[in-house]
Write an enzyme that holds these catalytic residues in place. Structure first.
Site, mmCIF file in Angstrom:
data_model
loop_
_atom_site.group_PDB
_atom_site.id
_atom_site.type_symbol
_atom_site.label_atom_id
_atom_site.label_comp_id
_atom_site.label_asym_id
_atom_site.label_seq_id
_atom_site.Cartn_x
_atom_site.Cartn_y
_atom_site.Cartn_z
ATOM 1 N N ASP A 1 0.807 -1.211 0.000
ATOM 2 C CA ASP A 1 0.000 0.000 0.000
ATOM 3 C C ASP A 1 0.845 1.268 0.000
ATOM 4 O O ASP A 1 0.524 2.241 -0.690
ATOM 5 C CB ASP A 1 -0.931 0.006 1.222
ATOM 6 N N GLU B 1 -4.954 10.347 4.112
ATOM 7 C CA GLU B 1 -5.286 11.282 5.168
ATOM 8 C C GLU B 1 -4.284 12.421 5.262
ATOM 9 O O GLU B 1 -3.139 12.309 4.801
ATOM 10 C CB GLU B 1 -5.362 10.590 6.533
ATOM 11 N N ASP C 1 -2.821 15.076 21.129
ATOM 12 C CA ASP C 1 -1.623 14.727 20.363
ATOM 13 C C ASP C 1 -1.710 15.175 18.914
ATOM 14 O O ASP C 1 -0.693 15.338 18.250
ATOM 15 C CB ASP C 1 -1.394 13.210 20.402
#
Length: 271
Positions: free
Chosen positions: A58, A130, A159
């Site tokens: 990927d 993303e 975070d």
């Protein structure tokens, strides 16, 4: 409009001009040696090919899509890695590959467009999976969230944050307890990472047309990096994200094994 571009899936491959993009791994190299000696199709450069055949995992697929995005080629991935969410299974022989390509169905993917603001200027990158904002020091990030220029969250502390496409919702987003998005749902996921304030905020589902602005507070000492897939910008003070509907990647999948089906299956997997 989005649903019309994605469905129904259509057959695409009708030619025999292929370009093999091969990961530098023993598995990918070995399979390439088997497939590329076939007289059933012509091997050519990526510029002249009808289909790019990607041998790898990927991560290698994402890099390939970014590298050759200007060519606007259809891409068929063969998994030579670990997960292979964006890939197809390995063919038994060169003839099997040709048959698969002739029966392949296309899934168009619209990426996210990230514009990162820093003291050195603006940096723009695209993300198929993303966009993530992450703290660079021991200090938590402080971020103000605006959607379509309207303040929705004056202060997020944690975070970091992830903005995921449907195709990327089963990757980093899922590991952060974010939602799995069905392909073609016209949504993106905004998912927090280790939220401290608001402590119980689980994120948001946003329309793909949304313009997301993430303003880093105290950016001079709470350093934050912004990453679009594998492109990272350090010490950002603001990040704008939207889906680029003018750009799309054409991924080819075997019938019954397409990306929509994989995302659907992922939601019913045993824990």
């Amino acid at each position: 409009t989005q649903a019309k571009t994605l469905f129904p899936y259509t057959t695409l491959f009708r030619s025999k001009n292929l370009s093999f993009i091969i990961a530098p791994t023993p598995t990918a190299q070995s399979l390439a040696g088997l497939l590329m000696i076939s007289p059933l199709y012509n091997t050519t450069s990526p510029e002249e090919a009808d289909v790019l055949v990607v041998l790898g995992g990927d991560g290698f697929m994402l890099r390939t899509l970014h590298t050759y995005q200007s060519f606007k080629k259809a891409v068929y991935g063969i998994n030579c890695g670990t997960v292979g969410f964006l890939m197809n299974t390995q063919p038994h022989d060169p003839a099997h590959l040709l048959q698969r390509l002739e029966n392949a169905i296309v899934t168009p993917l619209h990426p996210l467009k990230m514009t990162a603001h820093t003291a050195d200027g603006l940096f723009t990158h695209h993300a198929i999976n993303e966009v993530s904002l992450l703290r660079e020091t021991h200090q938590a990030v402080k971020i103000r969230i605006l959607i379509n220029n309207v303040e929705r969250l004056p202060l997020f502390v944690g975070d970091g944050l992830i903005i995921a496409t449907p195709a990327g919702s089963t990757a980093y987003n899922l590991s952060a307890q974010g939602p799995i998005l069905p392909l073609g749902c016209s949504l993106v996921a905004l998912t927090p990472l280790s939220a401290f304030r608001p402590r119980r905020w689980r994120g948001a589902l946003l329309p793909q047309s949304a313009k997301i602005s993430l303003e880093v507070l105290e950016a001079d000492r709470r350093y934050v990096s912004a990453t679009a897939d594998d492109q990272t910008i350090s010490k950002v003070n603001k990040v704008d994200v939207c889906q680029d509907l003018g750009l799309y990647y054409r991924l080819l999948f075997d019938p019954g094994h397409n990306l929509e089906e994989r995302i659907l299956n992922e939601q019913f997997m045993n824990i």
